[in-house]
Design an enzyme around this catalytic site. Structure first.
Site, short mmCIF file in Angstrom:
data_model
loop_
_atom_site.label_atom_id
_atom_site.label_comp_id
_atom_site.label_asym_id
_atom_site.label_seq_id
_atom_site.Cartn_x
_atom_site.Cartn_y
_atom_site.Cartn_z
N LYS A 32 32.91 41.12 -32.46
CA LYS A 32 32.67 42.51 -32.86
C LYS A 32 33.82 43.40 -32.39
O LYS A 32 34.36 44.18 -33.14
CB LYS A 32 31.34 42.97 -32.26
CG LYS A 32 30.95 44.38 -32.59
CD LYS A 32 29.53 44.66 -32.13
CE LYS A 32 29.23 46.15 -32.20
NZ LYS A 32 27.89 46.48 -31.74
N GLU A 74 37.35 35.45 -23.90
CA GLU A 74 37.15 34.04 -24.27
C GLU A 74 37.59 33.81 -25.72
O GLU A 74 38.31 32.85 -26.03
CB GLU A 74 35.67 33.66 -24.15
CG GLU A 74 35.11 33.66 -22.73
CD GLU A 74 34.59 35.02 -22.29
OE1 GLU A 74 35.01 36.06 -22.86
OE2 GLU A 74 33.77 35.04 -21.36
N GLY A 118 25.54 43.00 -31.03
CA GLY A 118 26.03 41.62 -31.09
C GLY A 118 24.89 40.62 -31.20
O GLY A 118 24.90 39.70 -32.01
N ARG A 119 23.86 40.80 -30.36
CA ARG A 119 22.76 39.82 -30.33
C ARG A 119 21.80 39.98 -31.50
O ARG A 119 20.83 39.24 -31.61
CB ARG A 119 22.03 39.87 -28.98
CG ARG A 119 21.57 41.26 -28.56
CD ARG A 119 21.18 41.27 -27.08
NE ARG A 119 20.83 42.60 -26.58
CZ ARG A 119 21.70 43.48 -26.11
NH1 ARG A 119 23.00 43.20 -26.08
NH2 ARG A 119 21.30 44.65 -25.65
N GLU A 133 19.58 39.94 -22.24
CA GLU A 133 20.63 40.97 -22.30
C GLU A 133 20.00 42.31 -22.71
O GLU A 133 20.51 43.37 -22.38
CB GLU A 133 21.73 40.56 -23.30
CG GLU A 133 23.07 41.21 -22.99
CD GLU A 133 24.22 40.69 -23.86
OE1 GLU A 133 24.18 40.92 -25.07
OE2 GLU A 133 25.16 40.10 -23.30
N HIS A 143 9.18 15.25 -20.46
CA HIS A 143 9.64 14.16 -19.59
C HIS A 143 10.70 14.64 -18.61
O HIS A 143 11.44 13.85 -18.05
CB HIS A 143 10.16 13.00 -20.45
CG HIS A 143 9.08 12.48 -21.35
ND1 HIS A 143 8.17 11.54 -20.95
CD2 HIS A 143 8.72 12.83 -22.61
CE1 HIS A 143 7.31 11.30 -21.93
NE2 HIS A 143 7.62 12.08 -22.95
N LYS A 165 33.47 41.06 -15.74
CA LYS A 165 34.70 40.99 -16.55
C LYS A 165 35.84 41.70 -15.82
O LYS A 165 36.97 41.22 -15.77
CB LYS A 165 34.49 41.70 -17.90
CG LYS A 165 33.51 41.04 -18.84
CD LYS A 165 33.45 41.82 -20.15
CE LYS A 165 32.31 41.37 -21.03
NZ LYS A 165 32.11 42.16 -22.23
O1 F6P Z 1 29.77 40.51 -22.78
C1 F6P Z 1 28.61 40.53 -23.53
C2 F6P Z 1 28.92 40.76 -24.98
O2 F6P Z 1 29.39 42.04 -25.17
C3 F6P Z 1 27.71 40.49 -25.85
O3 F6P Z 1 26.84 41.57 -25.92
C4 F6P Z 1 28.36 40.12 -27.14
O4 F6P Z 1 27.47 39.48 -28.03
C5 F6P Z 1 29.46 39.23 -26.64
O5 F6P Z 1 29.91 39.84 -25.45
C6 F6P Z 1 30.61 39.00 -27.59
O6 F6P Z 1 31.21 40.19 -27.94
P1 F6P Z 1 32.21 40.27 -29.18
O7 F6P Z 1 31.46 39.95 -30.39
O8 F6P Z 1 32.71 41.69 -29.16
O9 F6P Z 1 33.32 39.29 -28.93
#
Ligand code: F6P
Length: 544
Positions: free
Chosen positions: A208, A214, A269-270, A355, A386, A506
């Site tokens: 987003k 990452e 995002g979620r 979250e 199990h 972060k």
């Molecule tokens: O760090 C949490 C977060 O902001 C989530 O809410 C989000 O889904 C995820 O990181 C990934 O964010 P992006 O889509 O901006 O890479």
């Protein structure tokens, strides 16, 4: 909007007093006293059946919970959500994920503009892209059709499409292969790329913000991997796409305009699976199935908006969760899908619930004095049986459970499915009713073993059933939990649509990185644990 301190409300106090009474009751007694309890505490809506009779509740409990919901003006809050008000106050945004599955044809206004034409336009572009790759007409730089799609994203830009791809694998086109890389651990990307042919690989960078550490690291590494093969940046045009609310950054990365699929700040995002974030899923199952998925969401949205609270599945699930977490002391909640396709559903729900409602400050900015969102976890049954069910049955932590089952299987081996459902129903039964000493004695269990073989029971669970796992069912299930989270946020008086709690880690990682690289000296505020850990890690690095 009602922001009254929840624990000070008479309805809250009434529930607290009532909980003391209920705490002394066992589910065995409750069922014995009411021969139709199993159907009395059950509801059906949008094709989903919920049995909640195996919770320690009475009709009075449900009335008191409903009274609390009314006192928190839940109805008004639902109306504010669907009116597009800026209910994500700390980020000053409306919350419009529901607009992505709105079939009403009505405009949805944001700052005086109808956003629906743009929503439809992006979906049409997604459908065209999905159609092209499914027809093997999306060609790589060497003229070969792309057959491997690698989604690079994390959190909401990974969990939704990954979970839904697994859930709908039955409907996926088999000559296309989908991979999801989220972790910063180089092993995740390296192991995924190792067997892949660059000439047939499409990367979708899903982010987003298009700034997430990452995803940006994985995207840059994927670009280098492709360049090692092609040595020409023109290759990016055919082999990279982006899904983002920050198209300028995607453009700067080198992605061709026709491969940038936009979504918007007003989609959390979620909550973003039905935005362009669903592109790999649409490629896998096709635009028609994606449409069925959207319809499923919409059916649950309609049920949520229209059904009376007493028969409203998201409201019921939310109230039961509040009862279990807040008044009965259950601080963890297990989601146990009896369906292997739903393998990633608990992980998806972890982000959705934790979250959203993992917050200790209310909407007035004051610390809450009651439990909010519990720890959510889970695994498919029967695997979990199990592994960790021992603790569910005889352990000391107080856990509440949701069992999820499908009436029909999509696959052959029918009697597996009957065995599976028999196990699911039995587990809830064992948790609720347990097994007492007298019964064991009657069965001739030796006296020395009795204490270990008693099951205390009285352990709560909900059972959620649908017909079969198709796209529509998946949409209805996800929306069920989305709205549950919303209702709980209203009643706990917390903001469910921000996630400030992820920021600090972060920021600190950005301070630690130069220390690990040996480019910065320890600051005077660096604690001794952090320093020792950095020294320990760096010592190995120096040896390499
Ligand atoms: O760090 C949490 C977060 O902001 C989530 O809410 C989000 O889904 C995820 O990181 C990934 O964010 P992006 O889509 O901006 O890479």
């Amino acid at each position: 909007m009602n922001r009254e301190k929840r624990s000070g409300m008479p309805e809250w106090q009434a529930l607290k007093n009532h909980a003391q009474k209920i705490n002394g009751l066992h589910l065995c007694e409750l069922f014995a006293a009411d021969p139709i309890r199993g159907s009395r505490f059950a509801a059906e809506g949008a094709g989903i059946y919920l049995d909640y009779s195996r919770n320690q509740i009475t009709s009075e409990t449900m009335e008191l919970l409903q009274a609390l919901a009314r006192a928190c003006r839940l109805g008004k809050e639902i109306a504010r959500l669907f009116a597009g008000e800026k209910i994500n106050e700390t980020e000053n945004r409306p919350v419009l994920h529901w607009a992505l599955r709105d079939f009403s044809g009505l405009p949805v206004m944001v700052d005086g503009q109808d956003v629906m034409p743009r929503v439809r336009q992006v979906r049409e572009r997604m459908a065209a892209a999905a159609g092209r790759i499914r027809a093997r007409g999306w060609l790589g730089c060497s003229g070969k059709p792309l057959s491997h799609v690698v989604n690079l994203g994390i959190g909401g830009s990974d969990l939704g499409p990954r979970m839904a791809y697994k859930a709908l694998r039955f409907y996926a086109q088999r000559d296309l292969h989908f991979h999801f890389v989220s972790n910063l651990d180089p092993g995740h990307l390296a192991e995924t790329l190792r067997p892949l042919p660059p000439e047939e690989t499409l990367f979708i960078i899903a982010s987003k913000t298009f700034t997430t550490q990452e995803t940006m690291a994985n995207a840059a590494a994927a670009r280098s991997w492709l360049m090692e093969h092609y040595q020409d940046p023109i290759a990016l045009r055919a082999h990279f796409a982006a899904v983002t609310a920050n198209p300028a950054a995607a453009h700067d990365f080198g992605i061709a305009a026709e491969n940038i699929f936009e979504f918007w700040e007003w989609v959390g995002g979620r909550y973003s699976l039905l935005s362009a974030v669903g592109l790999p899923l649409m490629m896998a199952v096709g635009p028609e199935r994606f449409e069925e998925l959207r319809r499923g969401f919409w059916e649950m949205d309609s049920h949520f908006r229209d059904a009376a609270f007493t028969a409203n599945l998201p409201v019921l699930l939310a109230l039961l969760g509040i009862w279990q977490a807040g008044f009965m002391g259950r601080s963890t909640h297990a989601v146990l899908p009896y369906d292997q396709y739903l393998e990633r559903f608990p992980a998806y729900l972890q982000q959705l619930e934790m979250e959203s409602n993992g917050k200790d400050v209310d909407r007035n900015g004051e610390e809450v004095d009651y439990p909010t969102g519990p720890v959510l976890w889970g695994e498919p049954g029967t695997n979990g049986q199990h592994a960790f069910y021992q603790l569910l049955h005889q352990g000391t932590p107080a856990v509440s459970c949701d069992f999820i089952g499908l009436r029909r299987s999509l696959n052959p081996f029918r009697d597996h499915h009957e065995q599976l459902l028999a196990n699911m129903i039995a587990q809830g039964q064992a948790l609720a009713f347990g097994r007492d000493r007298e019964e064991l004695e009657r069965e001739g269990v030796p006296a020395t073993q009795l204490p270990f073989r008693v099951f205390s029971g009285n352990r709560p669970s909900n059972t959620i059933l649908a017909d079969e796992l198709n796209p529509s069912t998946l949409g209805r299930l996800i929306a069920l939990y989305e709205h549950k989270v919303f209702v709980q946020g209203v009643i706990w008086n917390i903001f469910s649509f921000d996630q400030w709690g992820v920021e600090l880690g972060k920021k600190l990682a950005n301070r630690i990185l130069p220390r690990l690289k040996g480019q910065a000296a320890p600051g005077s505020d660096e604690d001794s644990s952090t320093r020792a850990l950095i020294d320990y890690v760096s010592a190995v690095k120096r040896e390499q």
